[in-house]
Design an enzyme around this catalytic site. Structure first.
Site, short mmCIF file in Angstrom:
data_model
loop_
_atom_site.label_atom_id
_atom_site.label_comp_id
_atom_site.label_asym_id
_atom_site.label_seq_id
_atom_site.Cartn_x
_atom_site.Cartn_y
_atom_site.Cartn_z
N HIS A 13 21.86 31.09 -6.62
CA HIS A 13 22.92 30.27 -7.23
C HIS A 13 22.42 29.29 -8.29
CE1 HIS A 13 27.28 28.94 -6.10
NE2 HIS A 13 27.25 29.93 -6.97
N CYS B 69 27.51 23.43 -4.35
CA CYS B 69 26.30 24.23 -4.12
C CYS B 69 25.21 24.11 -5.18
CB CYS B 69 26.69 25.71 -4.01
SG CYS B 69 27.94 26.08 -2.76
#
Length: 392
Positions: free
Chosen positions: A140, A83
């Site tokens: 993130h 990610c």
């Protein structure tokens, strides 16, 4: 269409930064309006074989018909195997190994993020008149300090979670609420995919009222674990015997409905033609499901194609080809230079550090049928030196 001669990297970049930008991207068709609206939609852990146009068992009509088949299917689009690195490279146009974000995701309470010296896409677009720049979904890219948060990196609005793997209904991670609007905690109730899509669509409707282009970044947290979906979506896959796979597919269909709401907002405001929509996943699908990435080898957390080659498509009716499938390799690091060229600038002019990506407008618009020769690099090292994988 007549084949164009293959360009060297220098010739390609000169054509892009010079003639293409100064001439308003003379695209081989009617010249598009300047500075299109930009919508970038990123799925989380979406498998190659978990979309309708690759697997008829999965219901993704909005993605299939309104983006892939209406625009350009990017058949060889590459990302990182997990990610945070993909999101970092997308936002900077640079390989995340250059600034310490290639080895791992950024887990809760970890005291690091993408270096503030790295100029991100929203900050660069702000210099080109993109007054409204919203991010809706999973960030993130650093969360423990204010300097790493979205509003410190050029966005004017943020709604969603800072970490990954949140509960889709409680919006908690490790027992703590991780749901925010701008600087404040949000106690909104609902399924996170639905909330993200609704906020993104509302942002588009508001921004469309202004006489300036906008940037809308929608990094959904679906279909990343934990595997959770509303019952009405689960019921659509009652024929799937594996409970976890049933839920995974249900999450993807809910994601597709969310994408449909975003596209509906563009249609309602009459701005779909001059809005670029770019969709892809941040990495390959998880290996838990045997068929998730077939026929590709490998899965998320590997540098095999099942981990780094992902479903992707781009739609820009006013400036790009339509109903086309491209096999030319492209990558997540290409998004920033491609978007900045459309906005009328270059990464250097926008203050970015030297980028690794390439402006792909000549290919996407049909002005050339080839791209410069280059290597793409993939790295995984989250589990330590013994598990490191590097490929080119």
């Amino acid at each position: 269409m007549r084949e164009h001669p293959r360009l060297s990297r220098r010739e390609f970049l000169a054509a892009v930064s010079g003639a293409a930008v100064s001439a308003g991207l003379g695209l081989g068709r009617s010249r598009p309006p300047s500075r299109p609206n930009i919508v970038i939609i990123v799925a989380d852990d979406l498998g190659w074989n978990a979309v309708g146009y690759h697997n008829r068992q999965v219901k993704t009509p909005n993605l299939d018909e309104r983006i892939v088949r209406a625009g350009i299917e990017l058949d060889n689009f590459y990302v990182c195997p997990m990610c945070s690195p993909t999101r970092a490279g997308l936002m900077t146009g640079r390989y995340p190994i250059r600034y310490g974000c290639a080895r791992s995701v950024i887990p809760p309470q970890r005291d690091y993020g993408v270096a503030p010296e790295e100029v991100m896409l929203p900050k660069a677009l702000a210099q080109c008149g993109y007054q409204h720049r919203g991010a809706f979904g999973k960030w993130h890219l650093g969360h423990l300090r204010q300097r790493w948060l979205p509003l410190s990196r050029g966005f004017t609005e943020f709604y969603g979670c800072y970490n990954g793997a949140i509960d889709y209904f409680t919006h908690e991670r490790d027992g703590e609420l991780d749901w925010h609007h701008n600087w404040d905690a949000s106690h909104d109730r609902g399924y996170s995919t639905d909330l993200i899509a609704a906020r993104a669509a509302a942002f588009i409707r508001r921004a469309a009222e202004e006489d300036t282009p906008f940037f809308c970044y929608v990094p959904f947290n679906a279909p990343h674990a934990p595997f959770q979906a509303p019952k009405e979506y689960e019921d659509r896959y009652s024929h799937v015997p594996d409970k976890a796979l049933r839920t995974y597919y249900a999450m993807i269909t809910a994601l597709d409905d969310g994408i449909g709401k975003i596209l509906d907002a563009l249609d309602e405001k009459g701005i779909a033609d001059n809005t670029l929509v770019w969709f892809f996943s941040d990495n390959g699908g998880v290996g838990r499901f045997q068929t998730n990435n077939l026929p590709l080898k490998g899965a998320k957390l590997s540098t095999c194609e099942g981990g780094v080659r992902t479903v992707a498509a781009v739609r820009y009716p006013a400036g790009y080809r339509t109903k086309t499938r491209l096999e030319i390799p492209m990558a997540y690091i290409d998004v920033l230079p491609t978007m900045l060229a459309l906005a009328g600038t270059t990464p250097a002019q926008a203050g970015c550090r030297e980028v690794d990506g390439v402006d792909m407008n000549p290919v996407l618009s049909g002005r050339t049928s080839s791209a410069p020769d280059r290597c793409l690099y993939f790295y995984y090292g989250q589990d330590g030196p013994a598990a490191e994988m590097v490929s080119v």
